[in-house]
Design a protein around this motif. Structure first.
Motif, PDB file in Angstrom:
ATOM      1  N   GLY A 228       0.929  -0.956  -0.156  1.00  0.00           N
ATOM      2  CA  GLY A 228      -0.195  -0.162   0.145  1.00  0.00           C
ATOM      3  C   GLY A 228       1.052   1.471  -0.586  1.00  0.00           C
ATOM      4  O   GLY A 228       0.807   2.400  -1.358  1.00  0.00           O
ATOM      5  N   PRO A 229       1.368   1.846   1.269  1.00  0.00           N
ATOM      6  CA  PRO A 229       2.485   2.483   0.759  1.00  0.00           C
ATOM      7  C   PRO A 229       3.571   2.858  -0.139  1.00  0.00           C
ATOM      8  O   PRO A 229       3.878   3.855  -0.368  1.00  0.00           O
ATOM      9  N   ALA A 230       3.642   1.701  -1.481  1.00  0.00           N
ATOM     10  CA  ALA A 230       4.358   2.047  -2.253  1.00  0.00           C
ATOM     11  C   ALA A 230       3.735   2.276  -2.922  1.00  0.00           C
ATOM     12  O   ALA A 230       4.343   3.312  -3.662  1.00  0.00           O
ATOM     13  N   LEU A 231       2.143   2.072  -3.236  1.00  0.00           N
ATOM     14  CA  LEU A 231       1.689   2.695  -4.353  1.00  0.00           C
ATOM     15  C   LEU A 231       1.372   4.457  -3.996  1.00  0.00           C
ATOM     16  O   LEU A 231       1.664   4.612  -4.753  1.00  0.00           O
ATOM     17  N   VAL A 232       0.914   3.921  -3.113  1.00  0.00           N
ATOM     18  CA  VAL A 232       0.828   5.811  -2.635  1.00  0.00           C
ATOM     19  C   VAL A 232       1.538   6.315  -2.677  1.00  0.00           C
ATOM     20  O   VAL A 232       1.414   7.909  -3.517  1.00  0.00           O
ATOM     21  N   GLU A 233       3.198   6.295  -2.409  1.00  0.00           N
ATOM     22  CA  GLU A 233       3.936   7.562  -2.812  1.00  0.00           C
ATOM     23  C   GLU A 233       4.862   6.990  -4.112  1.00  0.00           C
ATOM     24  O   GLU A 233       5.682   7.460  -4.678  1.00  0.00           O
ATOM     25  N   HIS A 234       3.985   5.970  -5.359  1.00  0.00           N
ATOM     26  CA  HIS A 234       4.302   5.683  -6.521  1.00  0.00           C
ATOM     27  C   HIS A 234       4.422   6.984  -7.407  1.00  0.00           C
ATOM     28  O   HIS A 234       3.499   7.744  -7.277  1.00  0.00           O
ATOM     29  N   PRO A 235       5.544   8.241  -7.688  1.00  0.00           N
ATOM     30  CA  PRO A 235       5.676   8.982  -8.513  1.00  0.00           C
ATOM     31  C   PRO A 235       4.319   9.096 -10.105  1.00  0.00           C
ATOM     32  O   PRO A 235       4.435   9.918 -10.340  1.00  0.00           O
ATOM     33  N   ASP A 236       4.713   7.917 -10.557  1.00  0.00           N
ATOM     34  CA  ASP A 236       3.475   7.474 -11.643  1.00  0.00           C
ATOM     35  C   ASP A 236       2.377   7.477 -11.137  1.00  0.00           C
ATOM     36  O   ASP A 236       1.645   6.782 -12.488  1.00  0.00           O
ATOM     37  N   ILE A 237       1.763   7.126 -10.637  1.00  0.00           N
ATOM     38  CA  ILE A 237       0.530   6.585  -9.597  1.00  0.00           C
ATOM     39  C   ILE A 237      -0.078   8.703  -9.212  1.00  0.00           C
ATOM     40  O   ILE A 237       0.388   9.267  -8.938  1.00  0.00           O
ATOM     41  N   GLN A 238      -1.419   8.859 -10.556  1.00  0.00           N
ATOM     42  CA  GLN A 238      -2.525   9.947 -10.557  1.00  0.00           C
ATOM     43  C   GLN A 238      -3.191  10.217  -9.536  1.00  0.00           C
ATOM     44  O   GLN A 238      -3.383  10.983  -8.828  1.00  0.00           O
ATOM     45  N   LYS A 239      -3.765   9.518  -9.193  1.00  0.00           N
ATOM     46  CA  LYS A 239      -5.637   8.745  -7.829  1.00  0.00           C
ATOM     47  C   LYS A 239      -4.918   7.751  -7.497  1.00  0.00           C
ATOM     48  O   LYS A 239      -4.659   6.695  -7.436  1.00  0.00           O
ATOM     49  N   ILE A 240      -5.665   7.793  -5.333  1.00  0.00           N
ATOM     50  CA  ILE A 240      -5.694   7.077  -4.640  1.00  0.00           C
ATOM     51  C   ILE A 240      -7.143   6.874  -4.952  1.00  0.00           C
ATOM     52  O   ILE A 240      -7.383   8.058  -4.162  1.00  0.00           O
ATOM     53  N   THR A 248      -6.100   4.296   9.456  1.00  0.00           N
ATOM     54  CA  THR A 248      -5.238   4.361   7.708  1.00  0.00           C
ATOM     55  C   THR A 248      -5.339   5.329   6.774  1.00  0.00           C
ATOM     56  O   THR A 248      -4.710   5.631   6.206  1.00  0.00           O
ATOM     57  N   GLY A 249      -6.784   5.202   6.459  1.00  0.00           N
ATOM     58  CA  GLY A 249      -7.314   7.247   5.588  1.00  0.00           C
ATOM     59  C   GLY A 249      -6.227   8.143   6.046  1.00  0.00           C
ATOM     60  O   GLY A 249      -5.867   8.989   4.813  1.00  0.00           O
ATOM     61  N   LYS A 250      -6.143   8.384   7.197  1.00  0.00           N
ATOM     62  CA  LYS A 250      -5.339   9.240   7.589  1.00  0.00           C
ATOM     63  C   LYS A 250      -3.702   9.151   7.021  1.00  0.00           C
ATOM     64  O   LYS A 250      -3.150  10.211   6.215  1.00  0.00           O
ATOM     65  N   LYS A 251      -3.145   8.340   7.373  1.00  0.00           N
ATOM     66  CA  LYS A 251      -2.389   7.593   7.117  1.00  0.00           C
ATOM     67  C   LYS A 251      -1.838   7.372   5.855  1.00  0.00           C
ATOM     68  O   LYS A 251      -1.301   8.238   4.940  1.00  0.00           O
ATOM     69  N   VAL A 252      -2.669   7.301   4.788  1.00  0.00           N
ATOM     70  CA  VAL A 252      -2.806   7.878   3.239  1.00  0.00           C
ATOM     71  C   VAL A 252      -2.955   8.698   2.649  1.00  0.00           C
ATOM     72  O   VAL A 252      -1.813   9.085   2.088  1.00  0.00           O
ATOM     73  N   ALA A 254      -1.930  11.221   4.372  1.00  0.00           N
ATOM     74  CA  ALA A 254       0.028  11.756   4.055  1.00  0.00           C
ATOM     75  C   ALA A 254       0.619  11.868   3.391  1.00  0.00           C
ATOM     76  O   ALA A 254       1.598  12.511   2.819  1.00  0.00           O
ATOM     77  N   ALA A 255       0.752  10.706   3.380  1.00  0.00           N
ATOM     78  CA  ALA A 255       1.636  10.135   2.352  1.00  0.00           C
ATOM     79  C   ALA A 255       1.414  10.182   1.030  1.00  0.00           C
ATOM     80  O   ALA A 255       2.420  10.348  -0.222  1.00  0.00           O
ATOM     81  N   ALA A 256       0.478   9.815   0.068  1.00  0.00           N
ATOM     82  CA  ALA A 256      -0.088  10.739  -1.229  1.00  0.00           C
ATOM     83  C   ALA A 256       0.369  12.840  -0.673  1.00  0.00           C
ATOM     84  O   ALA A 256       0.576  13.053  -2.291  1.00  0.00           O
ATOM     85  N   SER A 257       0.249  12.615   0.249  1.00  0.00           N
ATOM     86  CA  SER A 257       0.149  14.504   0.030  1.00  0.00           C
ATOM     87  C   SER A 257       1.797  14.671  -0.725  1.00  0.00           C
ATOM     88  O   SER A 257       2.450  15.782  -0.998  1.00  0.00           O
ATOM     89  N   LYS A 258       2.505  14.199  -0.453  1.00  0.00           N
ATOM     90  CA  LYS A 258       4.131  14.082  -1.016  1.00  0.00           C
ATOM     91  C   LYS A 258       4.143  14.610  -2.479  1.00  0.00           C
ATOM     92  O   LYS A 258       5.045  14.940  -3.073  1.00  0.00           O
ATOM     93  N   THR A 259       3.486  13.512  -3.280  1.00  0.00           N
ATOM     94  CA  THR A 259       3.389  14.040  -4.704  1.00  0.00           C
ATOM     95  C   THR A 259       1.755  14.687  -4.966  1.00  0.00           C
ATOM     96  O   THR A 259       1.576  14.733  -6.029  1.00  0.00           O
ATOM     97  N   LEU A 260       1.159  15.045  -4.306  1.00  0.00           N
ATOM     98  CA  LEU A 260       0.324  15.391  -4.238  1.00  0.00           C
ATOM     99  C   LEU A 260      -1.084  14.655  -4.996  1.00  0.00           C
ATOM    100  O   LEU A 260      -1.626  15.144  -5.968  1.00  0.00           O
ATOM    101  N   LYS A 261      -0.571  13.514  -4.760  1.00  0.00           N
ATOM    102  CA  LYS A 261      -2.184  12.607  -5.412  1.00  0.00           C
ATOM    103  C   LYS A 261      -3.344  12.909  -5.406  1.00  0.00           C
ATOM    104  O   LYS A 261      -3.431  13.371  -4.004  1.00  0.00           O
ATOM    105  N   ARG A 262      -3.817  12.576  -6.048  1.00  0.00           N
ATOM    106  CA  ARG A 262      -5.802  13.018  -5.839  1.00  0.00           C
ATOM    107  C   ARG A 262      -6.310  12.028  -5.120  1.00  0.00           C
ATOM    108  O   ARG A 262      -5.678  10.969  -5.655  1.00  0.00           O
TER     109      ARG A 262
END
Length: 506
Positions: A228-240, A248-252, A254-262
């Motif tokens: 999960g963390p690897a996918l959420v932080e992957h730079p080539d993924i646009q949305k989770i 867990t949602g709060k962790k997702v 926070a991690a998605a914010s590193k790449t400003l994923k939707r």
């Protein structure tokens, strides 16, 4: 005017007919770029009705992640330009394929999720309906906001790219399909990560339909706690798109914010219902009981707090007790004839058990379910009804994700609405009354994203579902649920002035 995303190429290839897996429903694989992958170490989920391991499933490796993301990126370029109506044909074919293996899928869900077989079959049927909804949904049209002599202003919806769907164990196939259908029809490529507690039905659905879709459009990766963390932080993924607990949602997020994923987050609820005094107890009490205990209370929309007008409180509570006593709670096995099955996994079982036992130690009044726990080889918990517990009780402060509910008498309408709203969550609620207008007036004061009148909360694919407060961010289902899978592009087209004396001016 149609959205530009649908005006490119037609389908990349003719929609194929799926081939039933040769290993049927005993061997499970990840699906990467249209092929079954058994790479990596193996894991096993546990059957909650027997506490015995189920089949091997592969744990995705780092190479699997990179290969899946690369395949999705490549597939997206063609899939996003495939006409909306052509994409719908693929989804329809996937729905038809699912119904071809309906009974096998239901048995998988029964074994991995612990659902009684009849409810597992309902999950497969609901999944097919969700796919039908998305395949028949009209194309998202480009909106013309302004069109005059000076300006044409339009807004269009554009597919995002690679979407990752992170799914929970409560409705393993249905909640995966809800994300899959929305992402695919809007032109995205999807990688699905099922819950490691319930990977089988989702992996098999995608394995079975992989020959329908172009390679890379729909993929599945089972994994461990690192996936999960690897996918959420992957730079080539646009949305989770995530469904799970608030923590867990709060962790997702926070991690998605590193790449400003939707992100779309469907999170925990602590849902309430208000029972007005003008209802027929014999009609309403059974329905409220279903909304509270269905799937052994393992639903984010399950009713956990029931506020009953004092004039009918004792009668209503007794009727609920009489109804629930008739339901068999046992391991979900073929021919068991049970209505309630086990808690899905041991961690959740232990948490619910602790809440029940703590409630007993603190002297809360159990109107039903005060028996000792049966520590046989299953995770079954008998249903419990607590009569008017203090509002600071653990059973109310936490989302007791199991078959335990609380009943309260009420007299003053303003006070009961305040009690309903006195929670950090706001997902679902219901109001029961013979006066529809009055019920709606109450419902409009409830701070929750979904309110049902004279029915327990049960979302339809056409109805947007969005949690308020700590119950989520964004939402899914309905037309509104398609928009979060799109980028929005606003186009300002200023019209050049016509030169005097030109042919256009004349």
């Amino acid at each position: 005017m149609k959205a530009a995303s649908s005006s490119g190429s037609t389908a990349a290839a003719e929609v194929a007919t799926p081939t039933k897996p040769s290993n049927s429903f005993t061997v499970f694989a990840n699906t990467i770029n249209g092929k079954a992958s058994l790479n990596g170490k193996k894991a096993q989920a546990i059957n909650p009705s027997t506490r015995r391991p189920l089949w091997d499933v592969p744990v995705a490796t780092n190479d699997d992640i990179e290969n899946a993301v690369a395949a999705a990126k490549e597939a997206f370029e063609t899939w996003s330009r495939t006409h909306w109506n052509e994409r719908a044909k693929y989804i329809t074919k996937a729905k038809d394929a699912l119904m071809e293996i309906r009974d096998d899928m239901a048995e998988l869900i029964m074994q991995e999720a612990g659902k009684p077989l009849q409810f597992a079959k309902m999950e497969v049927d609901h999944s097919a309906r969700f796919l039908s909804y998305y395949s028949s949904h009209p194309e998202l049209e480009t909106k013309v906001v302004t069109d005059n002599d000076e300006l044409r202003l339009t807004v269009r919806y554009v597919p995002m790219g690679v979407v990752v769907a992170i799914c929970p164990s409560i409705h393993p196939l249905l909640l995966a399909v809800a994300k899959i259908g929305a992402a695919l029809i809007t032109g995205n490529a999807v990688i699905v990560k099922p819950s490691p507690f319930t990977p089988y039905s989702t992996l098999k659905f995608i394995e079975y339909t992989k020959s329908i879709f172009p390679p890379g459009v729909l993929q599945a990766l089972n994994g461990d706690e690192k996936l999960g963390p690897a996918l959420v932080e992957h730079p080539d993924i646009q949305k989770i798109a995530f469904t799970g607990s608030t923590a867990t949602g709060k962790k997702v997020m926070a991690a998605a914010s590193k790449t400003l994923k939707r992100v779309t987050l469907g999170l925990s609820g602590n849902n309430a219902c208000i029972i007005c005094p003008d209802i027929d107890v014999s009609v309403v009490a059974p329905q409220v009981s279903v909304g509270a205990f269905l799937n052994s209370g393992q639903s984010c929309l399950a009713t956990r707090r029931i506020y009953i007008h004092e004039e009918i409180y004792q009668e209503f509570m007794q009727h609920m007790i009489d109804v629930v006593k008739l339901w068999k709670a046992s391991p979900s096995l073929p021919g068991a004839g049970n209505v309630l099955g086990p808690i899905q996994n041991e961690l959740r079982y232990r948490t619910v058990k602790q809440i029940v036992e703590e409630s007993k130690r603190k002297g809360l009044t159990f109107a039903l379910g005060n028996a000792d726990f049966d520590e046989d080889n299953h995770f079954v918990i008998q249903p419990a009804i607590i009569d008017n517990p203090p509002h600071d009780s653990r059973v109310l402060m936490e989302e007791a994700f199991g078959p335990i509910i609380s009943l309260f008498p009420w007299k003053d309408e303003t006070e009961v609405i305040n009690c309903v709203n006195d929670t950090k969550t706001g997902l679902g609620a219901s109001v029961w009354s013979g006066d529809m207008d009055h019920a709606v007036a109450i419902g409009e004061q409830i701070k929750a994203g979904m309110v049902t009148i004279n029915s327990h909360p049960a979302p339809l694919p056409s109805g947007f579902l969005s949690g308020w407060k700590e119950s989520g961010l964004g939402g899914e289902l309905g037309t509104e649920g398609l928009l979060p899978y799109c980028n929005v592009q606003t186009m300002y087209c200023y019209k050049l002035p016509v030169a005097p004396g030109s042919a256009e001016a004349d």
